[in-house]
Scaffold this motif. Structure first.
Motif, mmCIF file in Angstrom:
data_model
loop_
_atom_site.group_PDB
_atom_site.id
_atom_site.type_symbol
_atom_site.label_atom_id
_atom_site.label_comp_id
_atom_site.label_asym_id
_atom_site.label_seq_id
_atom_site.Cartn_x
_atom_site.Cartn_y
_atom_site.Cartn_z
ATOM 1 N N SER A 90 -4.066 1.995 4.672
ATOM 2 C CA SER A 90 -4.887 1.100 3.858
ATOM 3 C C SER A 90 -4.711 -0.357 4.248
ATOM 4 N N GLN A 133 -3.606 4.780 -2.946
ATOM 5 C CA GLN A 133 -4.133 4.347 -1.656
ATOM 6 C C GLN A 133 -3.621 5.262 -0.540
ATOM 7 N N TYR A 151 0.823 -1.204 0.000
ATOM 8 C CA TYR A 151 0.000 0.000 0.000
ATOM 9 C C TYR A 151 0.865 1.265 0.000
ATOM 10 N N SER A 200 -3.455 -8.156 4.670
ATOM 11 C CA SER A 200 -2.423 -7.951 5.694
ATOM 12 C C SER A 200 -1.557 -9.177 5.965
ATOM 13 N N GLY A 202 -7.235 -4.059 5.182
ATOM 14 C CA GLY A 202 -6.932 -4.517 3.835
ATOM 15 C C GLY A 202 -6.270 -5.882 3.869
#
Length: 316
Positions: free
Chosen positions: A139, A127, A121, A145, A143
């Protein structure tokens, strides 16, 4: 890439002074991280200060029996140095686990420590990212991860530090030497060099504006079995999901640092008392405050199993 000016300097003090007196200036040596970020306009320095010709490319013994590694010693040369291979094997192995041969030929000791702590990101300028634009949001939180931090993160950033070398340096209790624009020098223990994100994830190290790394010093060798093990999604050119840098003595005591789990190389000295009892007891203390996401909770088990494999190898 945005336009910039370029300067060669003649001394570390001159480099530091030029950096602090020129707005948005950056040091450049190998450029393996900085130039990529400039092409994406994530980093937009107005001025580059070349520090390659300052005599910071030597590996020398210290009076107390350690090693002083110049800031622009290339990763390939450091990994191949006979003294490093003999006395600091965990460092040599960590360097060889990083990036590719081509990048190691250019990457430097200081540059490796100064890699941006980042995630996909961070690279995507469409983003929000608190590292690129403080206050815009993270983000990765909410998101994808899987590769992100399980400990030491914050509500502002959950990225992990990418360096393999820095994890080994943390296990070895290295010290970072610097010079400031006024000529003052200082030493920073590696434990204090990298910062956790808190609410200012864009500030990643303890360096002051204009401060230049001149060397990294390793203490006298401590012996023991030294191992670096890196678990990643592909065999090369990939950041660690989990890595372990360990120095294990015959009595089972030692040092252990983890990569791939936090915003900085992760070591908890108090947890090392549990090493003779095994990986489960050690990781329980190393990652006792972990707050993984649903997608990266597997890193807790992976860290335990990786450390268990390292301890098994160390004990023969």
């Amino acid at each position: 890439m945005k336009s910039f000016t370029y300067q060669r300097v003649t001394s570390p003090i001159a480099a530091a002074a030029a950096a602090v007196h020129t707005p948005h200036a950056k040091f450049i040596a190998g450029g393996t991280n900085l130039l990529d970020l400039m092409k994406l306009e994530i980093e937009t320095p107005s001025h580059l200060i070349d520090v390659n010709r300052l005599g910071l490319d030597k590996v020398e013994p210290t009076p107390d029996g350690g090693l002083r590694i110049g800031a622009v010693v290339r990763n390939t040369d450091l990994a191949a140095d006979e003294r490093v291979r003999r006395d600091y094997g965990v460092l040599s192995r960590a360097l060889l686990a990083g990036a590719s041969g081509q990048l190691r030929n250019r990457a430097t000791t200081a540059g490796n420590l100064l890699q941006r702590t980042r995630c996909p990101y961070f690279y995507d300028t469409n983003q929000p990212c608190n590292k690129r634009q403080p206050g815009s949001g993270c983000s990765a939180i909410g998101g994808f991860s899987r590769q992100h931090a399980v400990i030491g993160a914050s509500d502002f950033c959950i990225a992990t530090h990418p360096s393999d070398m820095a994890v080994a340096m943390r296990a070895l209790d290295a010290t970072v030497e610097t010079v400031r624009p006024d000529g003052a020098v200082r030493t920073i223990p590696i434990a204090d060099f990298h910062r956790l994100p808190g609410d200012t994830p864009q500030i990643e190290t303890a360096l002051a504006p204009g401060e230049l790394i001149t060397a990294v010093t390793l203490p006298k060798p401590v012996g023991g079995k030294q191992i670096y093990r890196k678990v990643r999604d592909r065999a090369s050119y990939a950041f660690a999901l989990v890595s372990v840098a360990a120095i294990v003595q015959r009595d089972g005591s030692g040092h252990v640092a983890l990569g791939g789990v936090a915003h900085k190389p992760w070591r908890v000295e108090a947890a090392e008392a549990a090493l003779p009892r095994g990986a489960r007891a050690t990781v329980a203390q190393l990652l006792g405050d972990a707050k993984p996401t649903r997608e990266n909770a597997f890193k807790l088990t992976l860290a335990e199993r990786t450390l268990a494999a390292v301890l098994t190898e160390a004990r023969g």
